[in-house]
Design a protein around this motif. Structure first.
Motif, PDB file in Angstrom:
ATOM      1  N   ARG A   1      39.462  14.660  10.884  1.00  0.00           N
ATOM      2  CA  ARG A   1      39.969  15.305   9.667  1.00  0.00           C
ATOM      3  C   ARG A   1      41.471  15.549   9.730  1.00  0.00           C
ATOM      4  O   ARG A   1      42.034  16.245   8.897  1.00  0.00           O
TER       5      ARG A   1
ATOM      6  N   ASP B   1      35.723  18.673  -0.972  1.00  0.00           N
ATOM      7  CA  ASP B   1      36.652  17.597  -0.649  1.00  0.00           C
ATOM      8  C   ASP B   1      37.679  17.559  -1.782  1.00  0.00           C
ATOM      9  O   ASP B   1      37.313  17.430  -2.956  1.00  0.00           O
TER      10      ASP B   1
ATOM     11  N   MET C   1      39.484  15.356  -2.849  1.00  0.00           N
ATOM     12  CA  MET C   1      39.427  14.121  -3.648  1.00  0.00           C
ATOM     13  C   MET C   1      38.379  14.209  -4.758  1.00  0.00           C
ATOM     14  O   MET C   1      38.352  13.368  -5.655  1.00  0.00           O
TER      15      MET C   1
ATOM     16  N   ASN D   1      45.639  11.723   7.667  1.00  0.00           N
ATOM     17  CA  ASN D   1      44.887  10.507   7.343  1.00  0.00           C
ATOM     18  C   ASN D   1      44.553  10.365   5.863  1.00  0.00           C
ATOM     19  O   ASN D   1      44.148   9.296   5.422  1.00  0.00           O
ATOM     20  N   VAL D   2      44.719  11.427   5.079  1.00  0.00           N
ATOM     21  CA  VAL D   2      44.388  11.334   3.644  1.00  0.00           C
ATOM     22  C   VAL D   2      45.531  11.852   2.762  1.00  0.00           C
ATOM     23  O   VAL D   2      45.340  12.085   1.573  1.00  0.00           O
TER      24      VAL D   2
ATOM     25  N   PRO E   1      46.467   9.708  -0.760  1.00  0.00           N
ATOM     26  CA  PRO E   1      45.432   9.767  -1.800  1.00  0.00           C
ATOM     27  C   PRO E   1      45.224  11.177  -2.357  1.00  0.00           C
ATOM     28  O   PRO E   1      45.070  11.346  -3.568  1.00  0.00           O
ATOM     29  N   VAL E   2      45.237  12.182  -1.483  1.00  0.00           N
ATOM     30  CA  VAL E   2      45.033  13.564  -1.937  1.00  0.00           C
ATOM     31  C   VAL E   2      46.190  14.003  -2.834  1.00  0.00           C
ATOM     32  O   VAL E   2      45.987  14.584  -3.909  1.00  0.00           O
TER      33      VAL E   2
END
Length: 302
Positions: free
Chosen positions: A30, A111, A113, A133-134, A137-138
């Motif tokens: 995460r 989440d 997203m 890692n996100v 996109p987030v």
């Protein structure tokens, strides 16, 4: 407004004690790296320009280091946390350390997203230490679904910060740069050392400031249409746009027709184009369709 106690923010010992009590070990899966330095979170809040009337949304609050600093400065804070244990513990941490502000805090256990609405007033600012890692996109998801967010400050991996803030023509200019610029004016807003995290990451971190455009980009193309051109252009970034957009347009000739109509050289590459130029290409998709249609009607060799 009740003033927080001087030691309301979390220090290194507090973070480790809290993590031990919860049985929490930061996970790579995460992208969890908890900030353990109170001066750093206060600096982030200052750099974000958080005002007393702001409604701030925070993504990935973790154990609450930045959350508490935001509550010191903002009117309300809503935190979005995916981790079951962290989400369950955060309201209690806020209540224990800032009892006078607890009613101004809301938690969304989800989440990020998948979040398309938030409790309470519409958010005016997004401030977050985004999981590496996100991060992109987030960030793009939140900007898309919450147009009321005027100002954003995110802490991300330094390399990602460079990409987000890169100007056209830069070697690291790419999809994140263009898409972020669709929504906002983007710039680097500082660097963060590794020693303020637990565990210390293997990479440097950077702050990125995004101030939403006062007026949306003037274009007849939709965001989805523009982003489709951006994705196609950078999927093969070494190729000229005539070649890179052939799949999007239906053929290289159709791509050339759309580019010429948009006033963009078919020999250019995606990394040289502004978001406005990508929007113009998307607007001229009909030229691509006409060229493709004409090409398909031409008789083949006898």
């Amino acid at each position: 407004m009740t003033s927080p106690t001087p030691d309301a923010l979390l220090g290194p010992a507090d973070i480790r004690e809290l993590a031990a009590a919860l049985g929490v070990r930061p996970t790579k899966q995460r992208g969890q790296n908890f900030v353990i330095d109170a001066n750093t979170v206060r600096r982030i809040v200052r750099t974000a320009g958080v005002r007393p009337d702001d409604v701030v949304v925070e993504v990935g609050p973790g154990l609450g280091s930045l959350t508490l600093a935001l509550l010191e400065a903002a009117d309300r804070v809503t935190a979005v946390e995916i981790d079951d244990v962290l989400a369950a513990a955060l309201p209690a941490t806020v209540a224990a350390r800032m009892p006078g502000r607890a009613e101004r805090f809301a938690l969304v256990h989800s989440d990020a997203m998948h979040v398309t609405e938030l409790p309470g007033p519409a958010p005016t600012a997004l401030v977050a230490n985004l999981p590496y890692n996100v991060a992109v996109p987030v960030l793009l998801h939140m900007l898309e679904h919450f147009p009321s967010i005027e100002r954003t400050l995110v802490m991300v991996q330094a390399e990602v910060a460079d990409r987000l803030a890169a100007p056209p023509g830069s070697k690291v200019y790419g999809v994140p740069s263009v898409k972020a610029n669709w929504y906002a004016e983007v710039k680097r807003a500082g660097a963060i050392g590794r020693n303020v995290f637990w565990p210390a990451p293997n990479v440097d971190s950077g702050l990125v400031s995004l101030v939403r455009r006062a007026e949306p980009l003037k274009t007849t193309a939709s965001r989805r249409e523009v982003f489709a051109v951006v994705d196609a252009a950078f999927a093969q970034r070494r190729k000229t746009l005539r070649a890179a957009l052939a799949g999007w347009a239906g053929s290289a000739a159709a791509a050339e027709a759309a580019l010429v109509a948009a006033g963009v050289s078919p020999q250019a590459r995606g990394e040289s184009l502004t978001v406005e130029e990508f929007a113009r290409i998307a607007e001229h998709a009909e030229h691509a369709e006409h060229a493709e249609h004409a090409e398909n009607k031409e008789p083949g060799p006898q």
